[in-house]
Design a protein around this motif. Structure first.
Motif, PDB file in Angstrom:
ATOM      1  N   ALA A  67       0.851  -1.218   0.018  1.00  0.00           N
ATOM      2  CA  ALA A  67       0.089  -0.059   0.084  1.00  0.00           C
ATOM      3  C   ALA A  67       0.904   1.211  -0.146  1.00  0.00           C
ATOM      4  O   ALA A  67       0.444   2.240  -0.360  1.00  0.00           O
ATOM      5  CB  ALA A  67      -0.768   0.067   1.248  1.00  0.00           C
ATOM      6  N   SER A  68       2.037   1.136   0.298  1.00  0.00           N
ATOM      7  CA  SER A  68       2.972   2.540   0.558  1.00  0.00           C
ATOM      8  C   SER A  68       3.089   2.899  -0.885  1.00  0.00           C
ATOM      9  O   SER A  68       3.400   4.127  -1.136  1.00  0.00           O
ATOM     10  CB  SER A  68       4.364   1.818   1.004  1.00  0.00           C
ATOM     11  N   THR A  69       2.827   2.022  -2.005  1.00  0.00           N
ATOM     12  CA  THR A  69       3.064   2.346  -3.371  1.00  0.00           C
ATOM     13  C   THR A  69       2.173   3.439  -3.769  1.00  0.00           C
ATOM     14  O   THR A  69       2.247   4.314  -4.841  1.00  0.00           O
ATOM     15  CB  THR A  69       3.013   1.319  -4.423  1.00  0.00           C
ATOM     16  N   LEU A  70       1.114   3.605  -2.948  1.00  0.00           N
ATOM     17  CA  LEU A  70      -0.072   4.665  -3.258  1.00  0.00           C
ATOM     18  C   LEU A  70       0.255   6.125  -3.024  1.00  0.00           C
ATOM     19  O   LEU A  70      -0.405   6.766  -3.278  1.00  0.00           O
ATOM     20  CB  LEU A  70      -1.362   4.346  -2.407  1.00  0.00           C
ATOM     21  N   ALA A  71       1.323   6.311  -2.048  1.00  0.00           N
ATOM     22  CA  ALA A  71       1.662   7.583  -1.926  1.00  0.00           C
ATOM     23  C   ALA A  71       2.963   7.764  -1.251  1.00  0.00           C
ATOM     24  O   ALA A  71       3.155   7.515  -0.412  1.00  0.00           O
ATOM     25  CB  ALA A  71       0.453   8.173  -0.762  1.00  0.00           C
ATOM     26  N   ALA A  72       3.846   8.315  -2.135  1.00  0.00           N
ATOM     27  CA  ALA A  72       5.314   8.511  -1.927  1.00  0.00           C
ATOM     28  C   ALA A  72       5.540   9.578  -0.890  1.00  0.00           C
ATOM     29  O   ALA A  72       6.602   9.728  -0.208  1.00  0.00           O
ATOM     30  CB  ALA A  72       6.108   8.297  -2.952  1.00  0.00           C
ATOM     31  N   ALA A  80      -2.209   5.198   6.038  1.00  0.00           N
ATOM     32  CA  ALA A  80      -2.786   4.000   6.675  1.00  0.00           C
ATOM     33  C   ALA A  80      -4.188   4.347   7.085  1.00  0.00           C
ATOM     34  O   ALA A  80      -5.196   3.608   6.908  1.00  0.00           O
ATOM     35  CB  ALA A  80      -1.826   3.226   7.652  1.00  0.00           C
ATOM     36  N   ALA A  81      -4.154   5.381   7.816  1.00  0.00           N
ATOM     37  CA  ALA A  81      -5.224   5.973   8.591  1.00  0.00           C
ATOM     38  C   ALA A  81      -6.475   6.284   7.373  1.00  0.00           C
ATOM     39  O   ALA A  81      -7.645   5.963   7.445  1.00  0.00           O
ATOM     40  CB  ALA A  81      -5.240   7.328   9.310  1.00  0.00           C
ATOM     41  N   PHE A  82      -5.892   6.875   6.420  1.00  0.00           N
ATOM     42  CA  PHE A  82      -7.053   7.099   5.136  1.00  0.00           C
ATOM     43  C   PHE A  82      -7.421   5.894   4.760  1.00  0.00           C
ATOM     44  O   PHE A  82      -8.625   5.893   4.413  1.00  0.00           O
ATOM     45  CB  PHE A  82      -6.426   8.022   4.065  1.00  0.00           C
ATOM     46  N   ARG A  93      -1.940  -3.442  -1.277  1.00  0.00           N
ATOM     47  CA  ARG A  93      -3.041  -2.829  -2.322  1.00  0.00           C
ATOM     48  C   ARG A  93      -3.385  -4.000  -3.349  1.00  0.00           C
ATOM     49  O   ARG A  93      -2.327  -4.138  -4.075  1.00  0.00           O
ATOM     50  CB  ARG A  93      -2.294  -1.402  -2.914  1.00  0.00           C
ATOM     51  N   ALA A  94      -4.475  -4.258  -3.455  1.00  0.00           N
ATOM     52  CA  ALA A  94      -5.071  -5.094  -4.422  1.00  0.00           C
ATOM     53  C   ALA A  94      -5.315  -4.613  -5.594  1.00  0.00           C
ATOM     54  O   ALA A  94      -6.281  -3.704  -5.487  1.00  0.00           O
ATOM     55  CB  ALA A  94      -6.149  -6.117  -3.797  1.00  0.00           C
ATOM     56  N   SER A  95      -4.826  -4.926  -6.729  1.00  0.00           N
ATOM     57  CA  SER A  95      -5.416  -4.033  -7.922  1.00  0.00           C
ATOM     58  C   SER A  95      -6.020  -4.827  -9.008  1.00  0.00           C
ATOM     59  O   SER A  95      -5.424  -6.133  -9.307  1.00  0.00           O
ATOM     60  CB  SER A  95      -4.298  -3.487  -8.797  1.00  0.00           C
ATOM     61  N   ALA A  96      -7.038  -4.725  -9.498  1.00  0.00           N
ATOM     62  CA  ALA A  96      -7.574  -5.684 -10.530  1.00  0.00           C
ATOM     63  C   ALA A  96      -6.757  -5.188 -11.936  1.00  0.00           C
ATOM     64  O   ALA A  96      -5.960  -4.418 -11.877  1.00  0.00           O
ATOM     65  CB  ALA A  96      -9.142  -5.039 -10.667  1.00  0.00           C
ATOM     66  N   LEU A  97      -7.159  -6.246 -12.823  1.00  0.00           N
ATOM     67  CA  LEU A  97      -6.679  -5.841 -14.083  1.00  0.00           C
ATOM     68  C   LEU A  97      -7.882  -5.836 -15.359  1.00  0.00           C
ATOM     69  O   LEU A  97      -7.908  -6.996 -15.456  1.00  0.00           O
ATOM     70  CB  LEU A  97      -5.667  -7.153 -14.628  1.00  0.00           C
ATOM     71  N   ASN A  98      -8.550  -4.734 -15.632  1.00  0.00           N
ATOM     72  CA  ASN A  98      -9.718  -4.700 -16.409  1.00  0.00           C
ATOM     73  C   ASN A  98      -9.283  -4.131 -17.732  1.00  0.00           C
ATOM     74  O   ASN A  98      -8.751  -3.125 -17.965  1.00  0.00           O
ATOM     75  CB  ASN A  98     -10.561  -3.626 -15.795  1.00  0.00           C
ATOM     76  N   ILE A  99      -9.380  -5.024 -18.469  1.00  0.00           N
ATOM     77  CA  ILE A  99      -9.019  -4.700 -20.111  1.00  0.00           C
ATOM     78  C   ILE A  99     -10.341  -4.379 -20.826  1.00  0.00           C
ATOM     79  O   ILE A  99     -11.319  -5.306 -20.969  1.00  0.00           O
ATOM     80  CB  ILE A  99      -8.330  -5.831 -20.358  1.00  0.00           C
ATOM     81  N   THR A 100     -10.436  -3.354 -21.506  1.00  0.00           N
ATOM     82  CA  THR A 100     -11.610  -2.900 -22.517  1.00  0.00           C
ATOM     83  C   THR A 100     -11.349  -3.154 -23.801  1.00  0.00           C
ATOM     84  O   THR A 100     -10.331  -3.059 -24.304  1.00  0.00           O
ATOM     85  CB  THR A 100     -11.635  -1.304 -22.229  1.00  0.00           C
TER      86      THR A 100
END
Ligand SMILES: [Zn+2]
Length: 323
Positions: A67-72, A80-82, A93-100
């Motif tokens: 999750a640290s990659t979300l805000a350097a 973390a609180a946010f 941080r779990a990320s989907a991979l949505n391809i259009t």
């Protein structure tokens, strides 16, 4: 040093280019151990109409990053609180991979190609999701690439037999993006953490170089499907605007990547953005336009299927999923 295929296969396939379960890729391109990995996802397809245009979202699986990659640029405790206050895991941080996929008349336009089999064990599901949707990959007429990070272009070729996954497609990519990654002097000009990304980009893009058009801003792929410049995540990042029946849909790529951080904290700088200040300016511009004009959005990494809208809220924005 040149990035020949031979050098790539001989020197780098096992590591650090390849990530296996138990590793994650940081924004700096480093593989790190990850305590918990996710199970391989099921293939998935989700479709809807935008006027006469059919929009199909296909899953390539998912991936996890710290999750640290979300805000350097934000203290750990604040981030973390946010995240916790907004119902997210503060550690991973779990990320989907949505391809259009966009079907319009005779055209079948795919936006990005997924991660292929060598980036994350939990990714590389796109071919199965095509089957799930009952669509032949050979029917894809155009592939519009938002940018050349591994999870977007390493699916161009099948590493098993080196065949093209979309053999009948013409390719389009921003010329600034092509020039950045395909630079023969990449190693000398860029930090080591990006070298494995460049090896993979050069291998995959190189395989389709002769059928790839390098485009500038506001380039029509087919009528009503336009690539627009949304730089910052990478130098030549582009998004794809679809217009039909008085409605607009913006396929974001990685211009907005998280359902809470990207919308409510657009100035937080994900370490995955290569030009953080330009990326933040792009985010604000896109969010303002999306909220003002009621754009439908598809986010590559937003929770499956990544379809929603942006609403103005408290001086920033909020993500409203479509369903
Ligand atoms: Zn991505």
């Amino acid at each position: 040093m040149s990035f020949s295929r031979r050098a790539f296969l001989g020197g780098g396939l096992a590591a650090p280019v390849t990530l296996r379960a138990g590793q994650v890729l940081t924004g700096a391109g480093l593989a790190l151990p990850l305590a918990a990995t996710r199970a391989r996802a099921e293939p998935k397809a989700h479709s809807f109409q935008l006027g006469e245009t059919e929009i199909i979202v296909l899953s390539d699986g998912g991936l996890s990053l710290p999750a640290s990659t979300l805000a350097a640029n934000v203290p750990d405790a604040e981030r973390a609180a946010f995240l916790e206050a907004n119902g997210h895991d503060p550690v991973t941080r779990a990320s989907a991979l949505n391809i259009t996929l966009i079907r319009r008349g005779d055209a079948l336009v795919l936006v990005d190609t997924g991660a292929g089999m060598n980036f994350f064990e939990t990714a590389g599901q796109l071919a199965d999701s095509f089957k799930e949707a009952g669509i032949d990959r050979e029917a894809v007429t155009h592939v519009a690439l938002t940018h050349a990070h591994p999870d977007h272009v390493w699916g161009i070729i099948d590493d098993f037999d080196e065949s093209e996954r979309f053999p009948n497609a013409a390719y389009l990519i921003g010329s600034a993006e092509w020039d950045f990654w395909m630079d023969p002097g990449f190693v000398a000009n860029n930090p080591e953490a990006l070298h494995s990304f460049a090896l993979g980009a050069q291998r995959n893009l190189g395989a389709v170089a002769e059928k790839t058009e390098r485009v500038g801003a506001d380039h029509a792929v087919v009528p009503g499907v336009t690539m627009i410049a949304t730089p910052g995540h990478t130098p030549g990042h582009m998004s794809v605007l679809v217009e039909d029946g008085g409605e607009q849909l913006l396929v974001l790529g990685d211009a907005l990547t998280h359902p809470s951080v990207s919308f409510a904290k657009p100035d937080w700088q994900p370490s995955t953005d290569q030009q953080p200040e330009i990326a933040a300016a792009t985010r604000r511009q896109l969010l303002d336009r999306a909220a003002t004009d009621g754009l439908m959005l598809i986010g590559y990494h937003l929770p499956w299927p990544g379809v929603g809208r942006a609403e103005a809220k408290d001086g920033a924005w909020r993500y409203v999923p479509a369903s």
